[in-house]
Design a protein around this motif. Structure first.
Motif, short mmCIF file in Angstrom:
data_model
loop_
_atom_site.label_atom_id
_atom_site.label_comp_id
_atom_site.label_asym_id
_atom_site.label_seq_id
_atom_site.Cartn_x
_atom_site.Cartn_y
_atom_site.Cartn_z
N TYR A 34 1.18 7.15 41.73
CA TYR A 34 0.27 6.07 42.13
C TYR A 34 -1.13 6.63 42.25
N PHE A 35 -2.11 5.89 41.69
CA PHE A 35 -3.52 6.18 41.97
C PHE A 35 -3.99 5.03 42.86
N GLY A 36 -4.02 5.22 44.15
CA GLY A 36 -4.30 4.10 45.06
C GLY A 36 -3.21 3.06 44.88
N ASP A 37 -3.62 1.83 44.49
CA ASP A 37 -2.64 0.76 44.30
C ASP A 37 -2.06 0.76 42.89
N VAL A 38 -2.67 1.53 41.98
CA VAL A 38 -2.23 1.49 40.57
C VAL A 38 -1.00 2.37 40.38
N ALA A 39 0.08 1.73 39.92
CA ALA A 39 1.30 2.51 39.61
C ALA A 39 1.20 2.94 38.15
N ALA A 40 0.76 4.17 37.90
CA ALA A 40 0.58 4.65 36.52
C ALA A 40 1.92 5.00 35.89
N VAL A 41 2.83 5.57 36.69
CA VAL A 41 4.17 5.95 36.21
C VAL A 41 5.18 5.50 37.26
N GLY A 58 3.46 4.71 23.36
CA GLY A 58 3.26 3.43 24.05
C GLY A 58 1.82 3.00 23.97
N PRO A 59 1.55 1.74 24.30
CA PRO A 59 0.18 1.23 24.20
C PRO A 59 -0.73 1.88 25.23
N SER A 60 -2.01 1.70 25.05
CA SER A 60 -3.01 2.29 25.94
C SER A 60 -2.75 1.86 27.39
N GLY A 61 -2.81 2.82 28.30
CA GLY A 61 -2.68 2.51 29.72
C GLY A 61 -1.24 2.46 30.21
N CYS A 62 -0.25 2.82 29.36
CA CYS A 62 1.16 2.69 29.79
C CYS A 62 1.63 3.88 30.62
N GLY A 63 0.78 4.92 30.75
CA GLY A 63 1.13 6.03 31.63
C GLY A 63 1.53 7.32 30.93
N LYS A 64 1.38 7.38 29.60
CA LYS A 64 1.81 8.56 28.83
C LYS A 64 1.07 9.82 29.28
N THR A 65 -0.28 9.72 29.32
CA THR A 65 -1.07 10.91 29.63
C THR A 65 -0.80 11.38 31.05
N THR A 66 -0.64 10.42 31.96
CA THR A 66 -0.37 10.79 33.35
C THR A 66 0.94 11.59 33.43
N LEU A 67 1.94 11.16 32.68
CA LEU A 67 3.23 11.87 32.69
C LEU A 67 3.05 13.30 32.14
N ASP A 180 -1.70 16.24 23.52
CA ASP A 180 -2.23 14.93 23.87
C ASP A 180 -2.98 14.37 22.66
N GLU A 181 -2.38 13.46 21.94
CA GLU A 181 -2.98 12.86 20.73
C GLU A 181 -3.60 13.96 19.86
N PRO A 182 -2.85 14.95 19.43
CA PRO A 182 -3.45 16.13 18.80
C PRO A 182 -4.15 15.85 17.48
P1 ATP Z 1 -4.27 5.99 26.70
O1 ATP Z 1 -3.40 5.92 25.48
O2 ATP Z 1 -5.33 4.92 26.71
O3 ATP Z 1 -4.78 7.35 27.01
P2 ATP Z 1 -2.10 6.25 28.65
O4 ATP Z 1 -0.84 5.57 28.28
O5 ATP Z 1 -2.19 7.71 28.44
O6 ATP Z 1 -3.34 5.51 27.96
P3 ATP Z 1 -2.76 6.83 31.41
O7 ATP Z 1 -4.02 7.53 31.09
O8 ATP Z 1 -1.61 7.65 31.82
O9 ATP Z 1 -2.34 5.88 30.19
O10 ATP Z 1 -3.07 5.73 32.54
C1 ATP Z 1 -2.06 4.91 33.13
C2 ATP Z 1 -2.70 4.00 34.16
O11 ATP Z 1 -3.17 4.76 35.27
C3 ATP Z 1 -3.89 3.21 33.65
O12 ATP Z 1 -3.88 1.93 34.25
C4 ATP Z 1 -5.08 4.03 34.15
O13 ATP Z 1 -6.21 3.20 34.32
C5 ATP Z 1 -4.56 4.56 35.46
N1 ATP Z 1 -5.16 5.87 35.79
C6 ATP Z 1 -5.03 7.03 35.10
N2 ATP Z 1 -5.68 8.05 35.71
C7 ATP Z 1 -6.25 7.51 36.83
C8 ATP Z 1 -7.05 8.05 37.92
N3 ATP Z 1 -7.38 9.35 37.96
N4 ATP Z 1 -7.43 7.19 38.88
C9 ATP Z 1 -7.06 5.88 38.86
N5 ATP Z 1 -6.31 5.33 37.89
C10 ATP Z 1 -5.89 6.12 36.89
#
Ligand code: ATP
Length: 383
Positions: A34-41, A58-67, A180-182
């Motif tokens: 969680y980033f604050g209220d945002v559930a990234a994963v 997965g599509p942009s913002g689905c949480g791949k990079t965070t994982l 990461d998107e190499p």
């Molecule tokens: P992309 O393909 O666009 O890179 P992604 O699938 O890798 O997207 P993430 O970067 O993991 O997605 O982000 C997942 C969610 O978490 C998004 O809603 C993003 O806005 C949010 N997020 C990621 N990092 C942070 C952060 N440091 N603070 C707040 N929210 C974040």
């Protein structure tokens, strides 16, 4: 319009994920971030095996990079544990993990030449000069850059810079390579070429790789398995063929390749077949697999465009058949994609391989044609 591509090779002959005795190399257990209220994963459970080339798609913002960042140690999970070779790494700092991450931007040092860039990490670790030279030479040969060791990054093409970045990640012999998107910065042709190179190199050094991408063709081409992510969760894990041929949901069928989606009602259900009545084709779809929902359920049938055959004359078999008019033809060289409008107004896409030159082809705009597909071509989806 993008072409859907069936995966053209599978690298791992044995499939360790099917062997219950095999221990996963990486294991993610109930991981959430969680980033604050945002559930990234959200509550991800995943096992990856040694020598796999695994992709998170997965599509942009689905949480791949965070994982990926949690595996590297740059982010701490809000809940859950991360294991590498059975050892709990959740609280281990990035520099103590057997992991190397190759970033989207290659971030090469502009003032250093190729050899110095690649050797940088080894110098930081205090590796003796002679050994650095040997390891850099070896890795330059592997990425076919031996001739260019003295060049600075600005004297290289995008593809060459990408190979230097890869060499720099590999020279430290990490057990796990995170990508990461190499290939994001490369043009289409170079990208396709580099996909093969990257997989070959990873096989040669026998490393386990985890790649993040939003490009489904790239994931299909390179991966042993793919996890499809949506809104922080893994919605399906499987080999490229499994994901393409047997998507679990409408979202996955649509996201991976192109699919014609027929909405209908289940009217007959047996272990070996299902019959779906669809107003959209004003007829029935017969599928040669059973489904696990009751008669009368609202379902969808996904049929890939390359599984649809176009006929000039009406086929004898009335099920899995529809009549339409050619309203659009997209010529893509090797194949053409036909858009056909049924009498109900539904548009269907069918891919035709161009064996002959396009000028020799008989079908054209406004022609009346029939479409058909086999009982094995459709997949019934309930969500
Ligand atoms: P992309 O393909 O666009 O890179 P992604 O699938 O890798 O997207 P993430 O970067 O993991 O997605 O982000 C997942 C969610 O978490 C998004 O809603 C993003 O806005 C949010 N997020 C990621 N990092 C942070 C952060 N440091 N603070 C707040 N929210 C974040």
């Amino acid at each position: 319009m993008s072409k859907s591509k069936i995966p053209f090779y599978k690298k791992v002959q044995e499939q360790p994920w099917l062997n219950p005795r095999e221990k996963p190399y990486i294991h993610l257990e109930n991981i959430s971030k969680y980033f604050g209220d945002v559930a990234a994963v959200k509550n991800v459970n995943l096992s990856i095996y040694k020598s796999e080339f695994f992709s998170l798609l997965g599509p942009s913002g689905c949480g791949k990079t965070t994982l990926l960042r949690m595996l590297a140690g740059f982010e701490r999970p809000t809940t859950g544990r991360i294991y590498i070779e059975g050892i709990d790494m959740t609280d281990v700092p990035p520099y103590d993990r057997p992991v190397n991450m190759m970033f989207q931007s290659y971030a090469l040092f502009p003032h250093m030449n190729v050899e110095e860039n690649i050797g940088f990490g080894l110098r930081q670790d205090g590796v003796p000069k002679n050994e650095i030279k040997n390891r850099v030479d070896q890795i330059l040969e592997l990425v076919k850059m031996s001739e260019l060791g003295k060049r600075k990054p600005h004297q290289l093409s995008g593809g060459q810079r990408q190979r230097v970045a890869l060499a720099r990640s590999l020279v430290k012999r990490p057990k796990l390579l995170l990508l990461d998107e190499p290939l994001a910065a490369l043009d289409r042709k170079l990208r396709e070429h580099t996909q093969f190179e990257l997989v070959n190199i990873q096989e040669k050094v026998d490393i386990t790789s985890l790649m993040v991408t939003h490009d489904q063709e790239e994931a299909m081409t390179m991966s042993t398995r793919i996890a499809v992510m949506s809104e922080g969760q893994i919605v399906q894990t499987g080999t490229p063929t499994e994901i393409y041929e047997f998507p679990h949901t409408k979202f996955i069928a649509d996201f991976i390749g192109t699919a014609n989606m027929f909405e209908g009602v289940l009217v007959e259900e047996e272990p070996d077949h299902a019959l779906i009545h669809s107003e959209e084709i004003d007829g029935d779809l017969y599928i040669n697999h059973g489904v696990s929902v009751p008669i009368g359920s609202h379902v969808w049938v996904a049929v890939r465009p390359e599984k649809i055959t176009i006929h000039k004359n009406e086929p004898k078999e009335k099920r899995n058949c529809a009549k339409g008019i050619v309203v659009e033809i997209a010529y893509l060289g090797d194949v053409s994609i036909y858009h056909l409008r049924l009498e109900t107004g539904k548009i269907i896409m069918a891919t035709v391989t161009n064996f002959n030159r396009i000028t020799d082809q008989e079908m054209t705009w406004d022609d009346e044609v029939y479409l058909s597909w086999k009982p094995s071509s459709g997949v019934v989806l309930v969500t």
